[in-house]
Structure formats: C-alpha cells, structure tokens
Design a protein around this motif. Structure first.
Motif, PDB file in Angstrom:
ATOM      1  N   LEU A  60       0.861  -1.182   0.000  1.00 23.15           N
ATOM      2  CA  LEU A  60       0.000   0.000   0.000  1.00 23.15           C
ATOM      3  C   LEU A  60       0.895   1.229   0.000  1.00 23.15           C
ATOM      4  CD1 LEU A  60      -2.657  -0.932   2.730  1.00 23.15           C
ATOM      5  CD2 LEU A  60      -2.968  -1.015   0.253  1.00 23.15           C
ATOM      6  N   THR A  61       0.610   2.172  -0.883  1.00 25.71           N
ATOM      7  CA  THR A  61       1.310   3.454  -0.866  1.00 25.71           C
ATOM      8  C   THR A  61       0.381   4.493  -0.245  1.00 25.71           C
ATOM      9  OG1 THR A  61       0.580   3.920  -3.124  1.00 25.71           O
ATOM     10  CG2 THR A  61       2.725   2.888  -2.852  1.00 25.71           C
TER      11      THR A  61
ATOM     12  N   THR B  86      -6.768  -0.892   4.748  1.00 22.72           N
ATOM     13  CA  THR B  86      -6.952   0.005   3.606  1.00 22.72           C
ATOM     14  C   THR B  86      -8.100   0.972   3.856  1.00 22.72           C
ATOM     15  OG1 THR B  86      -6.113  -1.709   2.117  1.00 22.72           O
ATOM     16  CG2 THR B  86      -7.349   0.104   1.129  1.00 22.72           C
ATOM     17  N   THR B  87      -9.210   0.449   4.364  1.00 20.73           N
ATOM     18  CA  THR B  87     -10.378   1.293   4.608  1.00 20.73           C
ATOM     19  C   THR B  87     -10.116   2.307   5.712  1.00 20.73           C
ATOM     20  OG1 THR B  87     -11.797  -0.542   3.944  1.00 20.73           O
ATOM     21  CG2 THR B  87     -12.828   1.257   5.141  1.00 20.73           C
ATOM     22  N   ARG B  88      -9.467   1.882   6.780  1.00 24.19           N
ATOM     23  CA  ARG B  88      -9.214   2.790   7.897  1.00 24.19           C
ATOM     24  C   ARG B  88      -8.213   3.873   7.514  1.00 24.19           C
ATOM     25  NH1 ARG B  88      -8.059  -0.523  13.273  1.00 24.19           N
ATOM     26  NH2 ARG B  88      -8.228   1.598  14.112  1.00 24.19           N
ATOM     27  N   LEU B  89      -7.237   3.535   6.688  1.00 23.32           N
ATOM     28  CA  LEU B  89      -6.309   4.559   6.218  1.00 23.32           C
ATOM     29  C   LEU B  89      -7.021   5.582   5.333  1.00 23.32           C
ATOM     30  CD1 LEU B  89      -3.169   2.396   5.355  1.00 23.32           C
ATOM     31  CD2 LEU B  89      -3.313   4.139   7.138  1.00 23.32           C
ATOM     32  N   ALA B  90      -7.861   5.088   4.429  1.00 26.04           N
ATOM     33  CA  ALA B  90      -8.570   5.995   3.528  1.00 26.04           C
ATOM     34  C   ALA B  90      -9.554   6.892   4.265  1.00 26.04           C
ATOM     35  CB  ALA B  90      -9.305   5.176   2.463  1.00 26.04           C
ATOM     36  N   ASP B  91      -9.940   6.495   5.484  1.00 29.88           N
ATOM     37  CA  ASP B  91     -10.891   7.281   6.266  1.00 29.88           C
ATOM     38  C   ASP B  91     -10.217   8.390   7.060  1.00 29.88           C
ATOM     39  OD1 ASP B  91     -13.592   7.713   6.992  1.00 29.88           O
ATOM     40  OD2 ASP B  91     -13.252   6.759   8.933  1.00 29.88           O
ATOM     41  N   LEU B  92      -8.879   8.418   7.067  1.00 27.07           N
ATOM     42  CA  LEU B  92      -8.168   9.463   7.799  1.00 27.07           C
ATOM     43  C   LEU B  92      -8.197  10.781   7.029  1.00 27.07           C
ATOM     44  CD1 LEU B  92      -5.038   7.496   9.074  1.00 27.07           C
ATOM     45  CD2 LEU B  92      -7.117   8.069  10.347  1.00 27.07           C
ATOM     46  N   GLU B  93      -7.957  11.854   7.754  1.00 22.25           N
ATOM     47  CA  GLU B  93      -8.023  13.200   7.187  1.00 22.25           C
ATOM     48  C   GLU B  93      -6.860  13.449   6.223  1.00 22.25           C
ATOM     49  OE1 GLU B  93      -8.495  17.795   8.878  1.00 22.25           O
ATOM     50  OE2 GLU B  93      -7.717  16.189  10.144  1.00 22.25           O
ATOM     51  N   LEU B  94      -7.197  13.912   5.011  1.00 19.97           N
ATOM     52  CA  LEU B  94      -6.205  14.264   3.985  1.00 19.97           C
ATOM     53  C   LEU B  94      -5.150  13.164   3.806  1.00 19.97           C
ATOM     54  CD1 LEU B  94      -5.585  18.094   4.501  1.00 19.97           C
ATOM     55  CD2 LEU B  94      -6.946  16.949   2.757  1.00 19.97           C
ATOM     56  N   THR B  95      -5.617  11.934   3.688  1.00 18.10           N
ATOM     57  CA  THR B  95      -4.734  10.786   3.495  1.00 18.10           C
ATOM     58  C   THR B  95      -5.187  10.035   2.247  1.00 18.10           C
ATOM     59  OG1 THR B  95      -4.354  10.580   5.869  1.00 18.10           O
ATOM     60  CG2 THR B  95      -3.835   8.664   4.512  1.00 18.10           C
ATOM     61  N   ARG B  96      -4.248   9.824   1.341  1.00 21.36           N
ATOM     62  CA  ARG B  96      -4.535   9.094   0.105  1.00 21.36           C
ATOM     63  C   ARG B  96      -3.891   7.713   0.167  1.00 21.36           C
ATOM     64  NH1 ARG B  96      -3.084  10.842  -6.177  1.00 21.36           N
ATOM     65  NH2 ARG B  96      -3.217   8.727  -7.038  1.00 21.36           N
ATOM     66  N   VAL B  97      -4.639   6.691  -0.266  1.00 20.88           N
ATOM     67  CA  VAL B  97      -4.158   5.317  -0.267  1.00 20.88           C
ATOM     68  C   VAL B  97      -4.257   4.773  -1.685  1.00 20.88           C
ATOM     69  CG1 VAL B  97      -4.410   3.009   0.725  1.00 20.88           C
ATOM     70  CG2 VAL B  97      -4.965   5.026   2.102  1.00 20.88           C
ATOM     71  N   ASP B  98      -3.182   4.173  -2.178  1.00 18.75           N
ATOM     72  CA  ASP B  98      -3.160   3.522  -3.484  1.00 18.75           C
ATOM     73  C   ASP B  98      -2.734   2.067  -3.290  1.00 18.75           C
ATOM     74  OD1 ASP B  98      -3.746   5.733  -5.375  1.00 18.75           O
ATOM     75  OD2 ASP B  98      -1.928   6.584  -4.513  1.00 18.75           O
ATOM     76  N   GLY B  99      -3.358   1.187  -4.057  1.00 18.90           N
ATOM     77  CA  GLY B  99      -3.049  -0.233  -3.982  1.00 18.90           C
ATOM     78  C   GLY B  99      -4.313  -1.043  -3.764  1.00 18.90           C
ATOM     79  N   PRO B 100      -4.150  -2.265  -3.327  1.00 17.12           N
ATOM     80  CA  PRO B 100      -2.881  -2.947  -3.064  1.00 17.12           C
ATOM     81  C   PRO B 100      -2.169  -3.376  -4.348  1.00 17.12           C
ATOM     82  CG  PRO B 100      -4.695  -4.453  -2.727  1.00 17.12           C
ATOM     83  CD  PRO B 100      -5.309  -3.121  -3.037  1.00 17.12           C
ATOM     84  N   TRP B 101      -0.850  -3.440  -4.249  1.00 18.71           N
ATOM     85  CA  TRP B 101      -0.025  -3.914  -5.349  1.00 18.71           C
ATOM     86  C   TRP B 101       0.483  -5.309  -4.955  1.00 18.71           C
ATOM     87  CZ3 TRP B 101      -0.576  -0.323  -9.032  1.00 18.71           C
ATOM     88  CH2 TRP B 101      -0.861   0.982  -8.635  1.00 18.71           C
ATOM     89  N   TRP B 102      -0.090  -6.314  -5.590  1.00 17.14           N
ATOM     90  CA  TRP B 102       0.224  -7.700  -5.243  1.00 17.14           C
ATOM     91  C   TRP B 102       1.558  -8.104  -5.860  1.00 17.14           C
ATOM     92  CZ3 TRP B 102      -3.406  -9.149  -1.852  1.00 17.14           C
ATOM     93  CH2 TRP B 102      -4.686  -8.588  -1.958  1.00 17.14           C
ATOM     94  N   GLY B 103       2.272  -8.990  -5.200  1.00 10.04           N
ATOM     95  CA  GLY B 103       3.544  -9.419  -5.758  1.00 10.04           C
ATOM     96  C   GLY B 103       4.130 -10.604  -5.022  1.00 10.04           C
ATOM     97  N   LEU B 104       5.315 -11.011  -5.457  1.00 10.43           N
ATOM     98  CA  LEU B 104       6.088 -12.095  -4.852  1.00 10.43           C
ATOM     99  C   LEU B 104       7.386 -11.533  -4.291  1.00 10.43           C
ATOM    100  CD1 LEU B 104       5.720 -14.805  -7.656  1.00 10.43           C
ATOM    101  CD2 LEU B 104       4.362 -14.602  -5.563  1.00 10.43           C
TER     102      LEU B 104
END
Length: 255
Positions: free
Chosen positions: A56-57, A138-156
């Motif tokens: 998550l970014t 992811t949901t709790r981060l996106a619910d914070l004030e002026l906080t942007r969340v991108d992802g998830p980026w899946w990988g190995l």
C-alpha cells in the motif's frame, strides 16, 4: 651482415631459432557435424501462483496559512498513520517512509512573492503478508483526514520458490522438446553442450480491489462504531515466466 670468422679465433656458437607464435586452436563451429549433429531448442514455462505480499502506498497531506501550522498538522497526521499501521503487528512486514516535502504556494495575483499557503506531504509504503487484515487497514487509512491510499499492489518476494519452479520446468521442457526432435529422426540425445538462462521474471504488480462490506477482522484494537465497512480484497494471482536456450548433441539420424 655476418662477418667471416677470424683466423685463430673460435667461431661463435649458433644462435637458437626464435620461437614463432603459438598455434591457434581451431575455431569452434556453432553447428554440429554429420557424426555428431547438434540440436538447439528453447524451453518455456509459465506458472500462476498466489501472491505473497501486498503493498500500500500512502500519501499524507497538510495545508496551512503558515509554515509551522502546516508542519504541525502534517506531523500529527503522519503519526496517526504510523500508529494505525503498526497496530496491525506481524501482519505488516515492512513500513517505510519515502519522500517528504513542504512547498509554498505563491499568490498569483500578488505583485510580490507573497505566500498564500504551505503544502506538506509525506509518502509511506506498507508491505503486508496477512491479507485478512489488508481490507480493513486500507479502509481505515482511507478514512483518515487528507490521506490518500493507493493499492494494493500484489507481488512475490525476490527469493520466492515460484521462480525456481518455473526455471526447472523450463529446463525440463527444453529437454523434452530436444528429445522429440531427435526422436523424429530416429536418433537420441547424447550430451548437453549449452544451457543459457535468459530471463525469469514476474509480471508487474497490478492493483485490484472489489468493494464489498464484511465483518471486521479484529485488528487494530476495539471496533469503531463510526468506521466504514472494510473492503473485501481478492488477491490477484501472479504470473511467473521463465525460458532457457539449450543445445544438445545427438546420434546420427536415420535419414
């Protein structure tokens, strides 16, 4: 010019011949001979495996009329994000802080360099291995004030066993293909002369998220009645690809 020997003086011993350049080895030909034909093949393998990590970014922002106010708000929000992510314990494998910036915004209508506001931003990256906590975080981060969340980026992981399995399958595919070519000529393989590992890589990370309410997973302390429902995130299977070039010698064919 050689001088004739003087009378009564012994002749000088003959000088040894100077050695010439060493003989050059015969250049190897990139193909076989009628006695030892050579067959070149390419082995490929493709695997689809479950992801091992999800990234998550996170971008935390702040805006203030003066620099100090912007920094205080940015520090407070950044601490909130750090505390929230760290509260998930072992579900988070890695938490890293990236770029930090504070940028003044100049009033375009002012004739002088008068600052209208200051913009602050901090970038973070969270790597998770427990996907049951991913949707809620992811949901709790996106619910914070002026906080942007991108992802998830899946990988190995770079040392994932999936890469080794793909390479082994590619080698076995090359041997099988070479045997099929030799068998078509009523011949058989004799020896392996070259095996080149050209590429074995994973497909790019792809974000995928399906929004659907579900029960909270219990991470991050007591439940918040005002919190929004967690996202139900379905992990995206990863494609691992490998190919090799192989050369073999075989017995003379029956033509």
């Amino acid at each position: 010019m050689n001088q004739p020997p003087q009378p009564g003086r012994p002749s000088p011993p003959p000088q040894p011949a100077q050695p010439g350049p060493p003989p050059q080895p015969a250049a190897s030909v990139p193909y076989g001979t009628p006695e030892t034909p050579r067959v070149a093949v390419r082995g490929e393998a493709t695997l689809e495996v479950d992801p091992e990590i999800a990234r998550l970014t996170i971008a935390v922002s702040a805006r203030g009329a003066d620099r100090r106010a912007a920094l205080e708000d940015l520090t407070r929000r950044n601490n909130q994000v750090l505390e929230l992510v760290k509260s998930y314990g072992e579900a988070v494998e890695k938490l890293e802080t990236g770029a930090f910036s504070v940028t003044p915004e100049i009033n375009p209508k002012s004739r002088h360099e008068r600052v209208r506001a200051y913009h602050g931003r901090v970038h973070l990256t969270a790597t998770l291995t427990d996907f049951t906590a991913l949707g809620e975080l992811t949901t709790r981060l996106a619910d914070l004030e002026l906080t942007r969340v991108d992802g998830p980026w899946w990988g190995l992981r770079p040392d994932s066993p999936a890469y080794g399995r793909a390479r082994q399958r590619a080698v076995r595919a090359a041997v099988r293909r070479a045997r099929e070519y030799a068998g078509a000529l009523d011949a058989r393989l004799v020896a392996l002369t070259e095996l080149a590992d050209l590429e074995a890589e994973e497909g790019p990370f792809q974000p995928v998220a399906v929004a659907a309410p579900r029960a909270r997973s219990g991470y991050g302390g007591p439940a918040d009645r005002d919190a929004v429902a967690a996202l139900d995130l379905e992990p995206q299977r990863q494609t691992v690809y490998a190919h090799v070039n192989a050369r073999f010698t075989m017995t003379p064919p029956e033509l």
